[in-house]
Design an enzyme around this catalytic site. Structure first.
Site, PDB file in Angstrom:
ATOM      1  N   ASP A   1      -7.608   7.453   2.848  1.00  0.00           N
ATOM      2  CA  ASP A   1      -7.084   7.998   1.383  1.00  0.00           C
ATOM      3  C   ASP A   1      -8.297   8.308   0.760  1.00  0.00           C
ATOM      4  O   ASP A   1      -8.469   9.395   0.100  1.00  0.00           O
ATOM      5  CB  ASP A   1      -6.430   6.918   0.499  1.00  0.00           C
ATOM      6  CG  ASP A   1      -5.149   6.514   1.334  1.00  0.00           C
ATOM      7  OD1 ASP A   1      -4.476   7.177   1.948  1.00  0.00           O
ATOM      8  OD2 ASP A   1      -4.630   5.201   1.001  1.00  0.00           O
TER       9      ASP A   1
ATOM     10  N   HIS B   1       0.830  -1.082   0.005  1.00  0.00           N
ATOM     11  CA  HIS B   1       0.073   0.058   0.059  1.00  0.00           C
ATOM     12  C   HIS B   1       0.888   1.248  -0.074  1.00  0.00           C
ATOM     13  O   HIS B   1       0.682   2.157  -0.842  1.00  0.00           O
ATOM     14  CB  HIS B   1      -0.951  -0.001   1.238  1.00  0.00           C
ATOM     15  CG  HIS B   1      -1.899   1.091   1.416  1.00  0.00           C
ATOM     16  ND1 HIS B   1      -3.081   1.089   0.923  1.00  0.00           N
ATOM     17  CD2 HIS B   1      -1.461   2.479   1.672  1.00  0.00           C
ATOM     18  CE1 HIS B   1      -3.616   2.199   1.456  1.00  0.00           C
ATOM     19  NE2 HIS B   1      -2.793   3.058   1.583  1.00  0.00           N
ATOM     20  N   GLU B   2       1.764   1.456   0.988  1.00  0.00           N
ATOM     21  CA  GLU B   2       2.749   2.548   1.148  1.00  0.00           C
ATOM     22  C   GLU B   2       3.551   2.575  -0.137  1.00  0.00           C
ATOM     23  O   GLU B   2       3.845   3.621  -0.813  1.00  0.00           O
ATOM     24  CB  GLU B   2       3.420   2.478   2.218  1.00  0.00           C
ATOM     25  CG  GLU B   2       2.555   2.349   3.679  1.00  0.00           C
ATOM     26  CD  GLU B   2       1.782   3.488   3.734  1.00  0.00           C
ATOM     27  OE1 GLU B   2       2.218   4.668   3.241  1.00  0.00           O
ATOM     28  OE2 GLU B   2       0.750   3.605   4.383  1.00  0.00           O
TER      29      GLU B   2
END
Ligand code: ADP
Ligand code: ZN
Length: 621
Positions: free
Chosen positions: A487, A411-412
């Protein structure tokens, strides 16, 4: 000694007096008391003139005047006996019971009086102390501030210098016939230094300073706030020239809703009226300046801004990079900074920080340094302090399953790769999969300069970067997790603003679609009244923008999947990457090999290019 205790002592004193008095009265009116047998004897053998019944007692009087009392077991039998003997019988009410009741009543009255007196005294004292408690005198006992303590907002200082001059030489103003300024409204986000500024004015002019908060006037009882306002001004006039500071004026000065009858509303408008009346009632000889602060200037009653009231308004914005540097200098002077520390580098690190946040940053950094038993505060301390403030404490002990960590790393990495590859985005500052505060992982970007306006392209790439996290998860694991919640919220907010506020949609055009009823500069906003059709149309525009950005993110990450895989693998291993590490990984020779399918994932240690590989060198250090 508390008033209540003192009054209780007085009350006890009276009680003792009363009991003594009653005792003496009782003794005086007592008769010699005899046994019942003695009485029978007298009844049989002597001449009794009268018998007086009092309750279950009798008082017998001889014909020669001698009298005594006794208690009788059976009054009726005695009465018939006496009737036969022809002795005069008298009935008297038992007064002792009456006296007892009277005494009790007296006690209650006295107790009530004591309580009432002490309470009202207390209230009066509280009222009179209310104003003086909040008084800061320029007598050296209280900490005073000057304009030197206020950094980074030179325009505001310039504007307020006039107030200082006026407080110093009021005569100069009255001689020339100038109407004195009365009120100053300081508006700005929390922590921008409004209170500090007000105190600095008092410090510069060396005048007494009354420090109130709007909520001091919002009491349970209607009328208390208004009477407080009157008391304050009465007391302030005795101390003039002086400053009355009211923080969070919006608590009382919010717009008065017409026709509202709720008592809270009533109380507020009464208080506000009292304040306005007092300000209107100043004469030129009362050198009192009222300074009010708010972070919600939008909800203030317009009556407050009329001439002769808060007609001077000073807006304080969060400092720019230069301002942040000077504020850091002011607060940095209080701690031992490393001699090679460049404060402008630190100012760059914290875009958007207010004065209060910068003060806090310096303090946190000093705490970090002290914890590590260092003598001076250095760059690393500031960096740690900043991460701690922005993201909360590292939750190193938090247990995350291996599976979740993997998802997190992808994800990061997804965010970071997109940020790196899109032309209009800020450089990556740090990537981490160590949970902090409420966030599990984090990809930070730093803006090179303070941006005051944002281009469409920039905003669009921001949304695409936000979408990158979820997109990476989907590509790598074909699944969606809850990790993208934050997000998505941010992206939706941005997209909504782009279309409804900033007129960035071709089809909607430059038309405002939302009302800003949120706090100072930003926050969430409400959609304006519009037809269902328009509303649907806007929804579609927002959705399209979000979907386009998401698609872009997916396309980029699919194309650079080898990079995503590698970056995620490294993140899993080292957990945190700074800007330099990240750049090295992105530009390392191995990426080509992976891309060419020569290597699955890259092991620098066994890599033929290990000697020249900066990546491996850093890893081995
Ligand atoms: P506000 O009243 O706007 O919420 P404060 O005046 O209470 O903010 O600010 C809190 C603290 O932040 C101050 O005591 C001071 O230490 C620091 N601070 C804020 N602004 C500045 C500034 N411009 N210069 C120096 N210090 C500041
Ligand atoms: Zn290598």
């Amino acid at each position: 000694m508390p008033i209540l205790v003192r009054n209780l002592i007085i009350f006890l004193f009276f009680t003792v007096l009363l009991i003594l008095g009653y005792g003496i009265w009782n003794i005086e009116h007592r008769f010699r008391s005899v046994t019942y047998s003695e009485f029978r004897y007298c009844l049989a053998n002597h001449d009794l003139a009268t018998i007086t019944f009092i309750g279950n007692k009798v008082v017998a009087q001889h014909t020669d005047g001698d009298s005594y009392e006794t208690t009788v077991p059976n009054a009726e039998k005695l009465i018939s006996e006496l009737q036969k003997k022809d002795i005069q019988i008298i009935f008297k009410k038992d007064r002792s019971e009456q006296i007892f009741h009277g005494t009790v009543l007296l006690y209650i009255i006295m107790l009530a009086l004591t309580v009432i007196i002490s309470l009202s005294k207390k209230k009066k004292e509280a009222e009179s102390k209310f104003a003086s408690d909040k008084l800061i005198l320029p007598d050296g006992k209280h900490k005073t501030f000057t304009f030197d303590d206020v950094a980074g907002i030179p325009e505001a200082l310039e504007e307020l210098q006039e107030i200082v001059n006026f407080l110093r030489n009021p005569d100069q103003y009255s001689q020339i016939g100038a109407v004195s300024p009365k009120g100053v409204l300081l508006q700005g986000s929390p922590g921008t230094g409004k209170t500090l500024l007000a105190r600095a004015i008092a410090g510069e002019a060396k005048v007494p300073f009354y420090h109130f908060s709007g909520s001091d006037f919002v009491e349970m009882f209607v009328g208390v706030g208004a009477s407080r306002v009157r008391d304050i001004f009465k007391e302030a006039k005795t101390k003039a020239p002086c400053i009355i500071f009211i923080d969070e004026i919006d608590a009382v000065g919010g717009k008065r809703a017409g026709g509202a009858t709720a008592s809270g509303q009533d109380e507020r408008s009464q208080t506000l009226n009292a304040l306005l009346v007092e300000m209107d009632g100043f004469t030129t000889s009362d050198t009192i300046i009222v300074i009010a602060a708010t972070n919600r200037p939008d909800i203030l009653d317009p009556a407050l801004r009329r001439p002769g009231r808060f007609d001077r308004q000073v807006t304080i914005l969060p400092p720019d990079i230069k301002g942040r540097k000077t504020i850091l200098e002011v607060h940095g002077a209080k701690v031992a900074l490393a001699s090679d520390l460049d404060l402008s580098k630190i100012a760059l690190m914290v875009p958007g920080f207010t004065g209060a946040e910068l003060a806090n940053l310096v303090n946190e950094a000093a705490l970090m340094a002290a914890r590590d038993s260092k003598n001076v505060v250095d760059y690393i301390d500031f960096e740690h302090a900043r991460d701690r403030i922005l993201m909360g404490v590292e939750r190193k002990g938090m247990i995350i399953s291996e599976e979740d960590r993997k998802v997190l790393a992808y994800h990061e990495a997804g965010h970071a790769i997109i940020a790196k590859l899109l032309p209009n985005s800020d450089p990556i500052h740090k990537i981490t999969i160590i949970p902090r505060g409420r966030a599990l992982g984090q990809t930070q970007q730093l803006s090179v300069s303070d941006r005051t306006s944002y281009s469409f392209e920039y905003l669009k790439s921001r949304i695409t970067i936000l979408m990158g996290g979820r997109a990476a998860e989907e590509i790598a694991f074909q699944q969606r997790t809850t990790g993208a919640q934050g997000d998505i919220v941010q992206a939706t907010e941005l997209a909504t603003n782009m279309i409804c506020k900033w007129g960035m949609s071709e089809t909607v055009g430059p038309q405002a679609m939302v009302v800003d009823d949120a706090g100072f500069l930003g926050g969430t906003s409400r959609r304006m009244e519009m037809s269902d059709k328009t509303s649907e149309f806007i929804d579609e525009e927002i959705r399209n923008l979000l979907k386009t950005c998401n698609k872009d993110a997916v396309v980029i990450l699919k194309e650079k999947y080898y990079l995503l895989k590698q970056l995620a693998a490294i993140l899993l291993e080292v957990e945190t990457l700074d800007e330099e590490d990240f750049e090295i990984i992105m530009s390392c020779h191995f990426t080509e090999k992976i891309q060419a399918g020569i290597e699955e994932t890259h092991q620098c240690e066994t890599c033929p290019a290990a000697d020249s590989c900066t990546h491996s060198k850093r890893k081995l250090e």
